[in-house]
Scaffold this motif. Structure first.
Motif, PDB file in Angstrom:
ATOM      1  N   SER A 230       0.825  -1.213   0.000  1.00  0.00           N
ATOM      2  CA  SER A 230       0.000   0.000   0.000  1.00  0.00           C
ATOM      3  C   SER A 230       0.857   1.259   0.000  1.00  0.00           C
ATOM      4  CB  SER A 230      -0.924   0.014   1.221  1.00  0.00           C
ATOM      5  OG  SER A 230      -0.171   0.095   2.411  1.00  0.00           O
ATOM      6  N   SER A 232      -0.001   4.132   1.391  1.00  0.00           N
ATOM      7  CA  SER A 232      -0.050   4.718   2.734  1.00  0.00           C
ATOM      8  C   SER A 232       0.922   4.020   3.676  1.00  0.00           C
ATOM      9  CB  SER A 232      -1.475   4.627   3.299  1.00  0.00           C
ATOM     10  OG  SER A 232      -1.883   3.263   3.386  1.00  0.00           O
ATOM     11  N   GLY A 233       1.068   2.707   3.513  1.00  0.00           N
ATOM     12  CA  GLY A 233       2.013   1.956   4.334  1.00  0.00           C
ATOM     13  C   GLY A 233       3.441   2.354   4.049  1.00  0.00           C
TER      14      GLY A 233
END
Length: 314
Positions: A230, A232-233
């Motif tokens: 991801s 965001s990760g």
């Protein structure tokens, strides 16, 4: 000023060129930067000690880094400010010059060791998060910090001793705003090539000895972050390292230009500018680097400000 003396009893710091008006402007600028540096790093130390959310290895090392930033700028700036207020050159005793150079180099060496430890800490946090608490326990962190401080101060004993064992017969006017090693060696009529070469090798050992674990750690960190599926990760993982990486680039960039060169007696203007980066600009920037992109620190600062407001109201 010095005529056929085998050793100097005092030195004169030439400081900054320019008129009295320029000196007053420089004084106001450096006094502002120094005040903000003291306040910013002191606030970081306080919130790291008080706020339980920041009781982790990363912020433990950050607290020590802030202590070192306060020390490195305090060793240099007050004497520099006093010199800007005085007409002419500033006199400094031989012992005070030795103490200033030794403390400046020792604190700087300790800071590089701490930066290396912080890189390893970020590597464990990103690449081995399940074992982070076990590996980076309080005993390990305390041991790393103690060894960093001891190494920093012991390592610089010989370089400072060698610097002041030369014969000062040319002059006792140091063309800088502090007891700069390169300018001190420039005053000697001895052949200092061997000493300069040894000092160069020792500087390489300190800088690259702490830079290698940083490079290795960030190689694994970047490789691990790129495998996170991801966006965001990946952004969250990178944000935990961005402040430290920025600090490393600024700190190592300045010192590589200042100390890792075979010829220590570099041009005075060159040394003066880079020394300002190391002793004034970097300590000023670090509190902002480690707070503006760190949500936990911002939350701790905000809660602390609210708590202080409540105390004043009551």
């Amino acid at each position: 000023m010095l005529e056929n003396h085998s050793s100097a009893t005092e030195f004169y710091l030439l400081g900054f060129p320019g008129s009295e008006e320029i000196h007053h402007i420089l004084f106001a600028t450096f006094f502002f930067l120094y005040s903000v540096t003291l306040m910013g790093n002191t606030v970081i130390i306080m919130i790291v000690c008080v706020d339980k959310r920041l009781h982790s290895p990363m912020y433990f090392f950050l607290g020590h880094l802030s202590v070192l930033e306060i020390l490195v700028t305090t060793i240099i700036v007050p004497i520099m400010l006093w010199g800007l207020l005085l007409p002419g050159m500033q006199k400094i005793s031989f012992s005070a010059c030795v103490a200033q150079l030794f403390l400046y180099l020792s604190v700087g060496t300790t800071e590089f060791a701490i930066l290396g430890a912080m890189a390893v800490d970020r590597y464990v946090a990103v690449c081995n998060p399940l074992r982070y608490i076990i590996i980076m326990n309080s005993r390990t962190c305390n041991l790393v910090v103690i060894l960093s401080w001891v190494f920093g101060f012991l390592f610089q004993i010989w370089p400072v001793y060698a610097t002041f064992q030369v014969t000062y017969c040319k002059s006792n006017v140091v063309n800088n705003f502090f007891c700069d090693r390169g300018q001190l060696l420039k005053l000697s009529c001895d052949d200092t090539l061997f000493i300069e070469f040894i000092l160069f090798l020792m500087a390489v050992f300190v800088l690259f000895g702490s830079l290698i674990p940083i490079i290795v750690s960030y190689t694994y960190i970047i490789s691990t972050i790129l495998k996170i599926p991801s966006v965001s990760g990946r952004r969250k993982a990178f944000s935990t390292c961005a402040s430290h990486f920025t600090c490393v680039v600024i700190g190592y960039g300045s010192c590589l230009f200042l100390y890792v060169k075979p010829k220590q007696t570099q041009a005075a203007d060159y040394n003066r500018v880079v020394s300002l980066m190391v002793s004034v600009v970097t300590p000023f920037l670090n509190p902002f680097i480690f707070t503006l992109r760190n949500d936990k620190v911002i939350e701790a600062l905000w809660d602390g400000a609210i708590h202080c407001c409540h105390l004043f109201r009551n």
